[in-house]
Design a protein around this motif. Structure first.
Motif, PDB file in Angstrom:
ATOM      1  N   GLY A  64       0.829  -1.195   0.000  1.00  0.00           N
ATOM      2  CA  GLY A  64       0.000   0.000   0.000  1.00  0.00           C
ATOM      3  C   GLY A  64       0.862   1.243   0.000  1.00  0.00           C
ATOM      4  O   GLY A  64       2.017   1.204   0.432  1.00  0.00           O
ATOM      5  N   PHE A  65       0.309   2.328  -0.522  1.00  0.00           N
ATOM      6  CA  PHE A  65       1.012   3.611  -0.374  1.00  0.00           C
ATOM      7  C   PHE A  65       0.025   4.750  -0.215  1.00  0.00           C
ATOM      8  O   PHE A  65      -1.108   4.691  -0.673  1.00  0.00           O
ATOM      9  N   GLN A  66       0.508   5.759   0.494  1.00  0.00           N
ATOM     10  CA  GLN A  66      -0.269   6.973   0.745  1.00  0.00           C
ATOM     11  C   GLN A  66       0.501   8.154   0.176  1.00  0.00           C
ATOM     12  O   GLN A  66       1.697   8.306   0.432  1.00  0.00           O
ATOM     13  N   ARG A  67      -0.176   8.983  -0.591  1.00  0.00           N
ATOM     14  CA  ARG A  67       0.444  10.205  -1.115  1.00  0.00           C
ATOM     15  C   ARG A  67       0.512  11.244  -0.003  1.00  0.00           C
ATOM     16  O   ARG A  67      -0.484  11.479   0.678  1.00  0.00           O
ATOM     17  N   ARG A  68       1.695  11.839   0.145  1.00  0.00           N
ATOM     18  CA  ARG A  68       1.833  12.860   1.193  1.00  0.00           C
ATOM     19  C   ARG A  68       2.983  13.800   0.864  1.00  0.00           C
ATOM     20  O   ARG A  68       4.017  13.382   0.367  1.00  0.00           O
ATOM     21  N   LEU A  69       2.789  15.055   1.214  1.00  0.00           N
ATOM     22  CA  LEU A  69       3.834  16.059   1.104  1.00  0.00           C
ATOM     23  C   LEU A  69       4.643  16.029   2.399  1.00  0.00           C
ATOM     24  O   LEU A  69       4.084  16.234   3.480  1.00  0.00           O
ATOM     25  N   GLU A  76      10.047  20.644   0.109  1.00  0.00           N
ATOM     26  CA  GLU A  76       8.878  19.782   0.241  1.00  0.00           C
ATOM     27  C   GLU A  76       8.913  18.785  -0.912  1.00  0.00           C
ATOM     28  O   GLU A  76       9.235  19.145  -2.046  1.00  0.00           O
ATOM     29  N   VAL A  77       8.609  17.523  -0.597  1.00  0.00           N
ATOM     30  CA  VAL A  77       8.666  16.445  -1.579  1.00  0.00           C
ATOM     31  C   VAL A  77       7.379  15.623  -1.446  1.00  0.00           C
ATOM     32  O   VAL A  77       6.982  15.284  -0.329  1.00  0.00           O
ATOM     33  N   THR A  78       6.748  15.325  -2.565  1.00  0.00           N
ATOM     34  CA  THR A  78       5.561  14.480  -2.527  1.00  0.00           C
ATOM     35  C   THR A  78       5.997  13.028  -2.680  1.00  0.00           C
ATOM     36  O   THR A  78       6.653  12.663  -3.653  1.00  0.00           O
ATOM     37  N   VAL A  79       5.626  12.228  -1.692  1.00  0.00           N
ATOM     38  CA  VAL A  79       6.032  10.826  -1.681  1.00  0.00           C
ATOM     39  C   VAL A  79       4.821   9.901  -1.713  1.00  0.00           C
ATOM     40  O   VAL A  79       3.710  10.306  -1.377  1.00  0.00           O
ATOM     41  N   ALA A  80       5.106   8.681  -2.098  1.00  0.00           N
ATOM     42  CA  ALA A  80       4.166   7.575  -1.926  1.00  0.00           C
ATOM     43  C   ALA A  80       4.694   6.816  -0.719  1.00  0.00           C
ATOM     44  O   ALA A  80       5.570   5.962  -0.836  1.00  0.00           O
ATOM     45  N   GLN A 106       5.097   0.594 -10.394  1.00  0.00           N
ATOM     46  CA  GLN A 106       4.542   1.121 -11.637  1.00  0.00           C
ATOM     47  C   GLN A 106       3.381   2.068 -11.347  1.00  0.00           C
ATOM     48  O   GLN A 106       3.240   3.101 -12.001  1.00  0.00           O
ATOM     49  N   ALA A 107       2.575   1.745 -10.353  1.00  0.00           N
ATOM     50  CA  ALA A 107       1.484   2.648  -9.963  1.00  0.00           C
ATOM     51  C   ALA A 107       2.036   3.986  -9.477  1.00  0.00           C
ATOM     52  O   ALA A 107       1.462   5.044  -9.753  1.00  0.00           O
ATOM     53  N   MET A 108       3.172   3.963  -8.774  1.00  0.00           N
ATOM     54  CA  MET A 108       3.820   5.206  -8.346  1.00  0.00           C
ATOM     55  C   MET A 108       4.297   5.992  -9.561  1.00  0.00           C
ATOM     56  O   MET A 108       4.130   7.217  -9.627  1.00  0.00           O
ATOM     57  N   ARG A 109       4.919   5.306 -10.518  1.00  0.00           N
ATOM     58  CA  ARG A 109       5.400   5.972 -11.731  1.00  0.00           C
ATOM     59  C   ARG A 109       4.247   6.590 -12.516  1.00  0.00           C
ATOM     60  O   ARG A 109       4.393   7.657 -13.119  1.00  0.00           O
ATOM     61  N   ASP A 110       3.124   5.906 -12.539  1.00  0.00           N
ATOM     62  CA  ASP A 110       1.966   6.376 -13.301  1.00  0.00           C
ATOM     63  C   ASP A 110       1.229   7.522 -12.615  1.00  0.00           C
ATOM     64  O   ASP A 110       0.359   8.140 -13.224  1.00  0.00           O
ATOM     65  N   ASP A 111       1.559   7.799 -11.377  1.00  0.00           N
ATOM     66  CA  ASP A 111       0.872   8.831 -10.595  1.00  0.00           C
ATOM     67  C   ASP A 111       1.692  10.119 -10.660  1.00  0.00           C
ATOM     68  O   ASP A 111       2.723  10.238 -10.010  1.00  0.00           O
ATOM     69  N   ASP A 112       1.236  11.087 -11.437  1.00  0.00           N
ATOM     70  CA  ASP A 112       2.014  12.315 -11.611  1.00  0.00           C
ATOM     71  C   ASP A 112       2.053  13.187 -10.356  1.00  0.00           C
ATOM     72  O   ASP A 112       2.742  14.195 -10.326  1.00  0.00           O
ATOM     73  N   ALA A 167      10.467   8.051 -15.067  1.00  0.00           N
ATOM     74  CA  ALA A 167      10.939   7.186 -16.145  1.00  0.00           C
ATOM     75  C   ALA A 167      12.425   6.872 -16.043  1.00  0.00           C
ATOM     76  O   ALA A 167      12.859   5.800 -16.414  1.00  0.00           O
ATOM     77  N   ASP A 168      13.213   7.799 -15.535  1.00  0.00           N
ATOM     78  CA  ASP A 168      14.653   7.583 -15.420  1.00  0.00           C
ATOM     79  C   ASP A 168      15.026   7.575 -13.943  1.00  0.00           C
ATOM     80  O   ASP A 168      15.504   8.571 -13.409  1.00  0.00           O
ATOM     81  N   PRO A 169      14.778   6.460 -13.245  1.00  0.00           N
ATOM     82  CA  PRO A 169      14.994   6.424 -11.804  1.00  0.00           C
ATOM     83  C   PRO A 169      16.419   6.747 -11.384  1.00  0.00           C
ATOM     84  O   PRO A 169      16.643   7.368 -10.370  1.00  0.00           O
ATOM     85  N   GLY A 170      17.414   6.346 -12.169  1.00  0.00           N
ATOM     86  CA  GLY A 170      18.798   6.633 -11.799  1.00  0.00           C
ATOM     87  C   GLY A 170      19.070   8.119 -11.718  1.00  0.00           C
ATOM     88  O   GLY A 170      19.711   8.600 -10.791  1.00  0.00           O
ATOM     89  N   ALA A 171      18.538   8.863 -12.660  1.00  0.00           N
ATOM     90  CA  ALA A 171      18.757  10.312 -12.665  1.00  0.00           C
ATOM     91  C   ALA A 171      17.984  10.983 -11.534  1.00  0.00           C
ATOM     92  O   ALA A 171      18.493  11.892 -10.889  1.00  0.00           O
ATOM     93  N   ARG A 172      16.755  10.539 -11.280  1.00  0.00           N
ATOM     94  CA  ARG A 172      15.931  11.182 -10.256  1.00  0.00           C
ATOM     95  C   ARG A 172      16.398  10.859  -8.846  1.00  0.00           C
ATOM     96  O   ARG A 172      16.260  11.686  -7.954  1.00  0.00           O
TER      97      ARG A 172
END
Length: 188
Positions: A64-69, A76-80, A106-112, A167-172
């Protein structure tokens, strides 16, 4: 048995899926922590999104994940915020954990709305997360106590891991800001 993966927002979780998750969590934790409830699982923050692997109608794995700032240093960073990672004992060592985690990622990646996955864990399970693409960060973490909402807990002892939800996890992953972490709520 037929395996199927369900990725669902918490507020649209069906009664049957919720009941199957209750069976999964209670089989692992009920004796020590009491009954599982989806809205306040063992005092942790609830999930906004559930990723579940079912074999027929039996829930065998969950992330499970929860979106939170949250605050990291001066940013400030928005995380799952990720929690409720569990594989039924009969299905461990069969790749089910990797598969459910891959679908959650993948659900995290798909969530802008999400920049990074975030989790804290015990040292003995950290290697699983690292094998599935999570990266350790070293920081002091503060969060609201799960017992007393007016108290703050500061932690330096458990592994903290992040997952770049792009899309580019290494860079991010290199863009995770330095500094102490304030979860702005209870942990996951």
């Amino acid at each position: 048995m037929t395996e199927h993966i369900v990725i669902v927002e918490h507020d649209t979780l069906s009664e049957s899926a919720s009941a199957a998750l209750k069976v999964l969590f209670d089989s692992e934790y009920r004796a020590e922590h009491g009954e599982w409830t989806p809205d306040r699982p063992y005092g942790y923050s609830p999930a906004d999104v559930h990723t579940v692997i079912f074999h027929d109608s039996i829930a065998v794995a969950h992330v499970g994940f929860q979106r939170r700032l949250i605050r990291v240093g001066a940013r400030e960073v928005t995380v799952a915020g990720t929690g409720g990672v569990l594989v039924h004992p009969d299905w461990r060592s069969d790749g089910v954990g990797r598969r459910v985690m891959a679908h959650a990622q993948q659900a995290m990646r798909d969530d802008d709305r999400v920049d990074f996955g975030y989790l804290g864990c015990r040292e003995e399970v950290a290697s699983f997360y690292e094998r599935t693409g999570w990266t350790r960060v070293n920081a002091v973490e503060r969060h609201v106590s799960m017992i007393d909402a007016n108290a703050t807990v500061t932690s330096t002892d458990g592994p903290i891991l992040i997952f770049a939800a792009h899309a580019d996890p290494g860079a991010r992953a290199e863009q995770w800001p330095p500094g102490d972490i304030d979860l702005n709520g209870t942990p996951w």
